[in-house]
Design an enzyme around this catalytic site. Structure first.
Site, PDB file in Angstrom:
ATOM      1  N   GLY A 321      21.353  17.387  87.570  1.00 14.88           N
ATOM      2  CA  GLY A 321      20.035  17.498  88.184  1.00 14.88           C
ATOM      3  C   GLY A 321      19.092  16.439  87.657  1.00 14.88           C
ATOM      4  CD1 TRP A 322      16.471  14.950  90.649  1.00 17.70           C
ATOM      5  CD2 TRP A 322      14.680  16.284  90.849  1.00 17.70           C
ATOM      6  NE1 TRP A 322      16.191  15.047  91.984  1.00 17.70           N
ATOM      7  CE2 TRP A 322      15.084  15.864  92.142  1.00 17.70           C
ATOM      8  CE3 TRP A 322      13.577  17.125  90.731  1.00 17.70           C
ATOM      9  CZ2 TRP A 322      14.425  16.267  93.299  1.00 17.70           C
ATOM     10  CZ3 TRP A 322      12.912  17.523  91.875  1.00 17.70           C
ATOM     11  CH2 TRP A 322      13.339  17.100  93.142  1.00 17.70           C
ATOM     12  CD  GLN A 343      13.154  10.690  87.691  1.00 19.25           C
ATOM     13  OE1 GLN A 343      12.223  10.845  86.903  1.00 19.25           O
ATOM     14  NE2 GLN A 343      13.271  11.419  88.787  1.00 19.25           N
ATOM     15  NE  ARG A 573      -6.585  15.432  83.761  1.00 14.57           N
ATOM     16  CZ  ARG A 573      -6.197  15.716  85.006  1.00 14.57           C
ATOM     17  NH1 ARG A 573      -5.187  15.053  85.557  1.00 14.57           N
ATOM     18  NH2 ARG A 573      -6.820  16.640  85.706  1.00 14.57           N
ATOM     19  CG  ASP A 575       2.207  17.695  85.570  1.00 14.19           C
ATOM     20  OD1 ASP A 575       2.545  17.151  84.501  1.00 14.19           O
ATOM     21  OD2 ASP A 575       2.986  18.365  86.271  1.00 14.19           O
ATOM     22  CD  GLU A 606       4.199  11.084  82.555  1.00 16.38           C
ATOM     23  OE1 GLU A 606       4.923  10.754  83.499  1.00 16.38           O
ATOM     24  OE2 GLU A 606       4.319  12.147  81.913  1.00 16.38           O
ATOM     25  CG  HIS A 607      -0.017  13.261  84.707  1.00 16.33           C
ATOM     26  ND1 HIS A 607       0.745  14.280  84.175  1.00 16.33           N
ATOM     27  CD2 HIS A 607       0.795  12.597  85.559  1.00 16.33           C
ATOM     28  CE1 HIS A 607       1.961  14.237  84.695  1.00 16.33           C
ATOM     29  NE2 HIS A 607       2.019  13.219  85.535  1.00 16.33           N
ATOM     30  CD  GLU A 628       5.233  11.629  87.213  1.00 13.03           C
ATOM     31  OE1 GLU A 628       6.292  11.781  87.815  1.00 13.03           O
ATOM     32  OE2 GLU A 628       4.557  12.576  86.790  1.00 13.03           O
ATOM     33  CE1 TYR A 631       2.906  13.825  89.014  1.00 12.92           C
ATOM     34  CE2 TYR A 631       3.346  16.182  88.986  1.00 12.92           C
ATOM     35  CZ  TYR A 631       3.763  14.890  88.765  1.00 12.92           C
ATOM     36  OH  TYR A 631       5.031  14.652  88.318  1.00 12.92           O
TER      37      TYR A 631
END
Length: 731
Positions: A321-322, A343, A573, A575, A606-607, A628, A631
């Site tokens: 899986g991921w 990834q 931060r 999500d 991230e975020h 990332e 979101y």
């Protein structure tokens, strides 16, 4: 990623006798009077004996004769080591005591090259000085000088040499009384959440299983654990590692502690999805995996250091899986690393038998056996060496004594530190550490630092109502079991001075509900000292805003000190979890770098509501960046940056003339408003000295899009294909 004077009667002249009756009575009366009067007088306060204040404290000098006579040798308590200066007048050596003290005596243990004329000077701020003692008739040898005054900084300035050589001191010792209260002890036990095993310990597997059961899905829980294995060989074990769990060998080398079995991370708790396997680590072990391959399916904030796997390493969960991100350093994997669904990944100063698959962004520096650069396909970015590195400090056993090993700095490093035997570095007894346990206050922690102690945080959660101030050069702050520091009332959790060689490692800073202007500061705003020979390192230090509850911070991490090395951090931060929302866990900026010559190896940020990374310092370098965008932006207007659509994930200021980055990726997943468009992932001035290699942006299933990769360069992402848009080099 879903990531502190009565007169008395004289004796009669010789030859005269006093009448017995009257004489005895007179003496009795006088004696009684003396006793009465003495009882009425105030009792002098007990005076504390002066104590040695200078040993192990931060020290700076005007010059150094050579590498074998460093400044620190004058305050190390070892009369066999010394500091010596250049062969010129004047020269000085200065000690920072950490806090203001009442100084009473200075002892100078001179080598043959001594001072004929010198001054001892005091300062409370390091700027304004007063002379406490001055002489032109220095005798050399061992001099003890009585002085009086309050000082935090004590300086010896030699003005006339007694020989043709420089000034040379075996020891420069300052005695007095500090204002910090009773002296805190160093060393001690490691507390209830450190589990220490040896090969004869019964039911090891049962204990490992118990800790895993508690921590497997406790993503935002308060449990913290360290599983420490003494040197030796252990029978078949499967140590499954959950949240806030660290497993480590207590040997100086990975081969000292051998497990015939596995150290496993899988994702059964999350239905085979490994993208939230955060906050855990493995260090200092040799594994003989039962099946020949060890599974380590992790995401951010999960480090794999000083490990030797006699077999393969699978980075994907069962079922493939991921999986989303991780970090390997100073490790050897004899077989192949199966990247599979990972990834992005960064591997530094290691050796691998091979590597499979690339997904989006696989970056290597100083790795023997690494695949050659193939970006954009396969997506490998490989540097032959790492420009500068220094491995994370670690706890180990020297016989029956706990020590912390501080590895040496390496330049253009390649391969492990331990491949040819004992690694280079310094061993520091646990007795020189304040062992911090849950319930300790910031005042007590700062007192320990002022005493000259290092810090070892045992597994737990620590609330601090004032900033932890690390002001002494070469201080180590080491956490076990992802020890977590939460600042209360909007304070900054930790601040480092503009000094050499501070090492921060192995802890998590979790923002409190009252906004902190910053959470972690590496150096003051006006930092300017050259630390190139002995940099500050920040390793496996993570920052979180929200997730475990509401948290806010304007800027999470600020790096002001020149030459700092940030080696694997996740600044996040949240999500998901508790206290999450565009304004609920507001955090505008992730990492801001103001210092020059700063190197980031493994930067995960991230975020954030605005810029994730901003870089103002010159000659900065980043090897691997993962990001990332937030979101939860409610709409395009919420992220509008003047006339620009969105804030770049990584921005180099227009004032910068020299900067370089390798293997950088930014992803968007605007799931609240999938129509949001991000102008670019990266922003930098177009100058000959500003260079980027292997850049990519990805739209996850079409939830938001990028127009470009960097500035106006690079094709837009499109549709729902989740295929990266890449730039091989910029400009």
């Amino acid at each position: 990623m879903p990531f502190i004077g009565i007169p008395v009667a004289a004796a009669p002249p010789p030859g005269r006798r006093t009448a017995p009756g009257r004489g005895a009575l007179a003496l009795a009366v006088v004696g009684a009077l003396v006793v009465t009067l003495l009882a009425l007088l105030p009792t002098p306060a007990a005076q504390a004996a002066p104590v040695l204040l200078s040993q192990g404290k931060s020290v700076t000098v005007s010059s150094q004769e050579n590498g074998g006579t460093p400044a620190a040798a004058a305050v190390d308590g070892d009369v066999g080591t010394r500091w010596s200066s250049a062969f010129a007048d004047p020269q000085w050596i200065q000690i920072d005591l950490g806090s203001t003290a009442a100084v009473e005596r200075v002892d100078l243990r001179w080598e043959a090259a001594y001072a004929k004329a010198y001054r001892i000077e005091f300062s409370t701020d390091g700027t304004t000085w007063t002379t406490a003692h001055s002489t032109t008739t220095g005798a050399g040898g061992n001099e003890s000088v009585a002085v009086t005054g309050n000082a935090r900084h004590v300086r010896l300035t030699g003005t006339t040499r007694a020989t043709v050589y420089g000034y040379s001191l075996w020891e420069f010792q300052v005695y007095g009384t500090s204002g910090g209260g009773p002296t805190l002890p160093g060393g001690g036990d490691l507390g209830p959440n450190v589990h220490v095993f040896d090969p004869s310990t019964p039911n090891i597997q049962a204990k490992l299983d118990q800790v895993f059961q508690e921590q497997e899905s406790a993503q935002f829980g308060s449990g913290r654990h360290a599983l420490l294995f003494k040197p030796g060989t252990y029978g078949t074990l499967n140590a499954q590692i959950g949240f806030y769990t660290q497993i480590a060998g207590l040997g100086l080398r990975p081969g000292d502690t051998v497990i015939n079995g596995d150290v496993t991370v899988d994702a059964g708790w999350f239905n085979g999805n490994a993208t939230q396997n955060f906050w855990r680590g493995a260090e200092g072990l040799t594994l003989n995996p039962v099946s020949g391959t060890n599974r380590w399916a992790v995401a951010q904030a999960s480090s794999f250091r000083r490990m030797h796997v006699r077999g393969g390493l699978n980075l994907a969960p069962n079922g493939y899986g991921w999986a989303s991100g991780g970090f390997i350093a100073d490790s050897r994997i004899d077989g192949q690393v199966g990247n599979y669904s990972q990834q992005q990944w960064y591997t530094r100063d290691s050796a691998v038998g091979g590597w499979s698959n690339s997904v989006w962004n696989q970056t290597f520096s100083g790795v023997e056996g690494a695949p050659a650069t193939g970006f954009p396909e396969p997506r490998y970015t490989t540097l032959d060496t790492t420009p500068v590195s220094r491995e994370k400090p670690f706890l180990y056993l020297d016989g029956n004594e706990y020590k912390v090993f501080a590895p040496a700095r390496r330049v253009n490093a390649r391969g492990t530190t331990w491949a040819t035997g004992t690694p280079q570095g310094e061993s520091i007894p646990l007795s020189r550490f304040y062992v911090v346990k849950p319930g300790a206050t910031a005042a007590t922690i700062n007192q320990a630092l002022a005493q000259g102690l290092h810090l070892l945080f045992t597994p737990g959660v620590y609330h601090v109502d004032r900033t932890i101030d690390v002001g002494r050069a070469n201080t180590i702050v080491l956490g076990l079991g992802l020890a977590t520091i939460i600042p209360d009332n909007g304070v900054t959790a930790m601040r480092v001075a503009d000094v050499d060689g501070v090492r921060l490692a192995g802890f998590l800073v979790d923002a409190g509900p009252v906004n902190s202007p910053t959470l972690l500061e590496i150096g003051p705003a006006d930092a300017s000292a050259d630390h190139s020979a002995n940099p500050t390192t920040v390793q496996d230090v993570y920052v979180r805003i929200g997730g475990a509850g509401p948290g806010k911070a304007t800027t999470s991490m600020v790096v002001n000190n020149d030459d700092t090395i940030v080696d694997h951090t996740w600044v996040w931060r949240a999500d998901h979890g508790e206290g999450v929302g565009w304004e609920t866990n507001r955090a505008d900026y992730g990492v801001r770098v103001n210092g020059d010559d700063v190197l980031a190896t493994g930067l995960f940020v991230e975020h954030f509501n605005k810029y994730d990374v901003e870089w103002y310092g010159e000659r900065g370098k980043t090897i691997f960046f993962q990001n990332e965008k937030a979101y939860d932006a409610p709409d395009q207007a919420a992220i509008q940056n003047g006339s620009t659509k969105g804030y770049a994930a990584y921005r180099v200021d227009d004032s910068v003339t020299t900067h370089e980055g390798w293997g950088l990726g930014s992803y968007c997943y605007y799931n609240v408003d999938p129509t949001i468009v991000q102008a670019h992932g990266f922003k930098a001035p177009v100058k000959p000295g500003v260079k980027f290699h292997s850049l990519l942006v990805v739209s996850l299933s079409g939830n938001g899009q990028y127009d470009h990769v960097i500035n106006d360069t690079g094709a837009p992402t499109s549709g729902t294909s989740t295929v990266p848009s890449t730039v091989v080099s910029f400009p």
